[in-house]
Design a protein around this motif. Structure first.
Motif, PDB file in Angstrom:
ATOM      1  N   UNK A 156      -0.552   0.804 -10.675  1.00 31.08           N
ATOM      2  CA  UNK A 156      -0.483   2.257 -10.749  1.00 31.08           C
ATOM      3  C   UNK A 156      -0.556   2.828  -9.334  1.00 31.08           C
ATOM      4  N   UNK A 157      -0.471   4.141  -9.204  1.00 31.57           N
ATOM      5  CA  UNK A 157      -0.375   4.757  -7.874  1.00 31.57           C
ATOM      6  C   UNK A 157      -1.599   4.464  -7.017  1.00 31.57           C
ATOM      7  N   UNK A 158      -2.773   4.554  -7.607  1.00 31.91           N
ATOM      8  CA  UNK A 158      -4.002   4.294  -6.839  1.00 31.91           C
ATOM      9  C   UNK A 158      -4.057   2.853  -6.368  1.00 31.91           C
ATOM     10  N   UNK A 159      -3.644   1.938  -7.233  1.00 38.68           N
ATOM     11  CA  UNK A 159      -3.642   0.523  -6.860  1.00 38.68           C
ATOM     12  C   UNK A 159      -2.650   0.260  -5.734  1.00 38.68           C
ATOM     13  N   UNK A 160      -1.475   0.868  -5.816  1.00 43.53           N
ATOM     14  CA  UNK A 160      -0.450   0.671  -4.785  1.00 43.53           C
ATOM     15  C   UNK A 160      -0.934   1.175  -3.431  1.00 43.53           C
ATOM     16  N   UNK A 164      -1.614  -1.037  -0.020  1.00 43.61           N
ATOM     17  CA  UNK A 164      -0.958  -0.689   1.239  1.00 43.61           C
ATOM     18  C   UNK A 164      -1.927  -0.798   2.411  1.00 43.61           C
ATOM     19  N   UNK A 165      -3.158  -0.375   2.226  1.00 41.51           N
ATOM     20  CA  UNK A 165      -4.154  -0.467   3.299  1.00 41.51           C
ATOM     21  C   UNK A 165      -4.423  -1.925   3.661  1.00 41.51           C
ATOM     22  N   UNK A 166      -4.440  -2.803   2.662  1.00 44.21           N
ATOM     23  CA  UNK A 166      -4.657  -4.226   2.939  1.00 44.21           C
ATOM     24  C   UNK A 166      -3.482  -4.840   3.682  1.00 44.21           C
ATOM     25  N   UNK A 167      -2.288  -4.357   3.399  1.00 42.84           N
ATOM     26  CA  UNK A 167      -1.098  -4.920   4.039  1.00 42.84           C
ATOM     27  C   UNK A 167      -0.957  -4.513   5.499  1.00 42.84           C
ATOM     28  N   UNK A 168      -1.601  -3.422   5.888  1.00 44.44           N
ATOM     29  CA  UNK A 168      -1.401  -2.889   7.232  1.00 44.44           C
ATOM     30  C   UNK A 168      -1.995  -3.777   8.321  1.00 44.44           C
ATOM     31  N   UNK A 169      -3.215  -4.272   8.131  1.00 44.80           N
ATOM     32  CA  UNK A 169      -3.851  -5.109   9.148  1.00 44.80           C
ATOM     33  C   UNK A 169      -4.594  -6.267   8.487  1.00 44.80           C
ATOM     34  N   UNK A 170      -3.874  -7.216   7.946  1.00 46.76           N
ATOM     35  CA  UNK A 170      -4.537  -8.341   7.274  1.00 46.76           C
ATOM     36  C   UNK A 170      -5.130  -9.317   8.297  1.00 46.76           C
ATOM     37  N   UNK A 182      11.461  -5.143 -10.182  1.00 51.83           N
ATOM     38  CA  UNK A 182      12.197  -3.931  -9.810  1.00 51.83           C
ATOM     39  C   UNK A 182      11.596  -3.373  -8.523  1.00 51.83           C
ATOM     40  N   UNK A 183      11.977  -3.907  -7.362  1.00 51.44           N
ATOM     41  CA  UNK A 183      11.355  -3.497  -6.106  1.00 51.44           C
ATOM     42  C   UNK A 183      11.526  -2.017  -5.782  1.00 51.44           C
ATOM     43  N   UNK A 184      12.535  -1.384  -6.373  1.00 51.41           N
ATOM     44  CA  UNK A 184      12.732   0.043  -6.129  1.00 51.41           C
ATOM     45  C   UNK A 184      11.582   0.887  -6.633  1.00 51.41           C
ATOM     46  N   UNK A 185      10.766   0.329  -7.533  1.00 50.39           N
ATOM     47  CA  UNK A 185       9.616   1.056  -8.059  1.00 50.39           C
ATOM     48  C   UNK A 185       8.421   1.009  -7.113  1.00 50.39           C
ATOM     49  N   UNK A 186       8.469   0.110  -6.129  1.00 50.34           N
ATOM     50  CA  UNK A 186       7.349  -0.007  -5.197  1.00 50.34           C
ATOM     51  C   UNK A 186       7.424   1.075  -4.130  1.00 50.34           C
ATOM     52  N   UNK A 187       6.275   1.407  -3.555  1.00 48.93           N
ATOM     53  CA  UNK A 187       6.262   2.372  -2.460  1.00 48.93           C
ATOM     54  C   UNK A 187       7.147   1.865  -1.308  1.00 48.93           C
ATOM     55  N   UNK A 188       7.964   2.727  -0.732  1.00 40.35           N
ATOM     56  CA  UNK A 188       8.785   2.299   0.419  1.00 40.35           C
ATOM     57  C   UNK A 188       7.930   1.717   1.543  1.00 40.35           C
ATOM     58  N   UNK A 189       6.730   2.242   1.727  1.00 37.17           N
ATOM     59  CA  UNK A 189       5.851   1.749   2.788  1.00 37.17           C
ATOM     60  C   UNK A 189       5.358   0.334   2.491  1.00 37.17           C
ATOM     61  N   UNK A 190       5.237  -0.016   1.203  1.00 36.41           N
ATOM     62  CA  UNK A 190       4.889  -1.391   0.850  1.00 36.41           C
ATOM     63  C   UNK A 190       6.081  -2.307   1.113  1.00 36.41           C
TER      64      UNK A 190
END
Length: 357
Positions: A156-160, A164-170, A182-190
């Motif tokens: 869901x939106x909160x989970x996404x 995103x915060x985890x992906x920024x500086x792992x 369906x990757x189009x459903x993912x946030x563009x930033x993800x």
């Protein structure tokens, strides 16, 4: 691929007597993608976040777990094999990962509700918050820590936003693997933070090989096999649903209903009754997915013909129908009325369009 001993916890899409991706040692097709990932690891070029995407049921999550086993079995990249190594199913590494007990792998998927009776319809923010605790622990044997989100589309939106915060500086030697239908459903930033690897549908030969590995009987005639393969569209999971769970008959009945000039309401109710019993949850899921596939195929075909307006309308109908299906599950709505209502809506919205396809 037939599992006598279930190693993995049950998931929302578990099929009886079929190995789940975490406990499936057989990978059919996708040799090029698997080889590229193995080479990237061996050469020290493994990206910190992978997006493995493609149609439903073609082996994306199976590849994700195969890669996880490969990395953890070969802590030194330069000593790793040039191809993904098949790990012995009896080994402690295989069994730990499959059962969710390996300290280096975190598998995030739809959780059970508070009562532990039904799976939630989304991957919640509480699931993603488990990543922080997982990454705060010391890496097992100095190896990789691997987070598999399967499928990432279910966030869901909160989970996404939390992911995103985890992906920024792992941290170093951390690998995120996002499985997506369906990757189009993912946030563009993800998407922008991931290295994408698109998997193609399996060829007919590989699809039949998967069915054979499952011990599934296929029609003896060429015409019978083609009926299954055409519906499966390169997805072994779909092919299995067609053969073992009556999916082919459900799909053909739905097509007959949608093709008629007038909706045969009696036939629609009979179909609804067949998938509304307590024992028919898989069949109901098949019918729901078949309706979505029917709309998606119409949108795709309309786009290829240059009918952008019709394609956009059908795309909107797909999202509307998907939301209706999700709400029926969340609020435990009457299954029979749900099915008849959807069939009536689809007949009214795509019956005319179907004749143009």
């Amino acid at each position: 691929m037939i599992t006598e001993e279930r190693l993995s916890p049950e998931q929302h899409d578990t099929l009886p007597e079929v190995a789940q991706p975490a406990e499936n040692e057989a990978l059919f097709g996708h040799g090029q993608a698997a080889g590229s990932l193995a080479a990237a690891y061996r050469n020290g070029r493994m990206h910190h976040a992978l997006l493995i995407h493609g149609p439903l049921g073609i082996g994306k999550a199976t590849l994700a777990f195969a890669l996880a086993r490969h990395l953890l079995a070969h802590a030194k990249p330069e000593e790793a094999p040039a191809q993904l190594e098949k790990i012995d199913r009896a080994s402690s590494l295989f069994r730990q990962i499959a059962s969710g007990a390996h300290p280096g792998v975190l598998h995030l998927t739809r959780p059970l509700d508070r009562d532990g009776k039904k799976f939630k319809t989304a991957i919640t923010v509480d699931e993603i918050r488990r990543v922080n605790k997982f990454l705060s622990m010391t890496s097992h044997d100095g190896g990789y820590r691997i987070i598999i989100v399967d499928p990432a589309d279910d966030m869901n939106t909160s989970a996404a936003n939390a992911l995103l915060k985890n992906l920024e500086e792992p941290p170093e030697r951390t690998l995120f693997i996002l499985v997506s239908h369906a990757p189009g459903k993912l946030l563009p930033t993800i998407r922008s933070r991931c290295q994408a690897s698109r998997l193609q549908p399996l060829c007919d030969g590989d699809t039949l090989s998967v069915l054979a590995a499952l011990g599934e009987a296929v029609p003896e005639t060429e015409a019978g096999r083609q009926r299954i393969l055409e519906r499966a569209e390169g997805s072994p999971r779909t092919a299995l649903l067609m053969t073992r769970y009556g999916g082919l008959e459900l799909a053909e009945t739905l097509d007959d209903l949608l093709a008629g000039d007038r909706l045969d309401i009696d036939k629609a109710y009979k179909l609804a009754e067949a998938v509304s019993t307590r024992e028919a949850d898989i069949q109901l899921s098949i019918l729901n997915e078949t309706m979505l596939d029917r709309i998606a195929a119409g949108a795709r075909d309309a786009g290829l013909r240059g009918e952008t307006g019709l394609s956009a309308k059908l795309s909107s109908l797909w999202h509307e129908t998907r939301q209706t299906i999700r709400q029926a599950g969340i609020y435990n709505l009457d299954k029979k009325q749900h099915v008849v209502g959807l069939i009536s809506k689809l007949h009214g919205r795509i019956g005319g369009a179907a004749k143009l396809m």
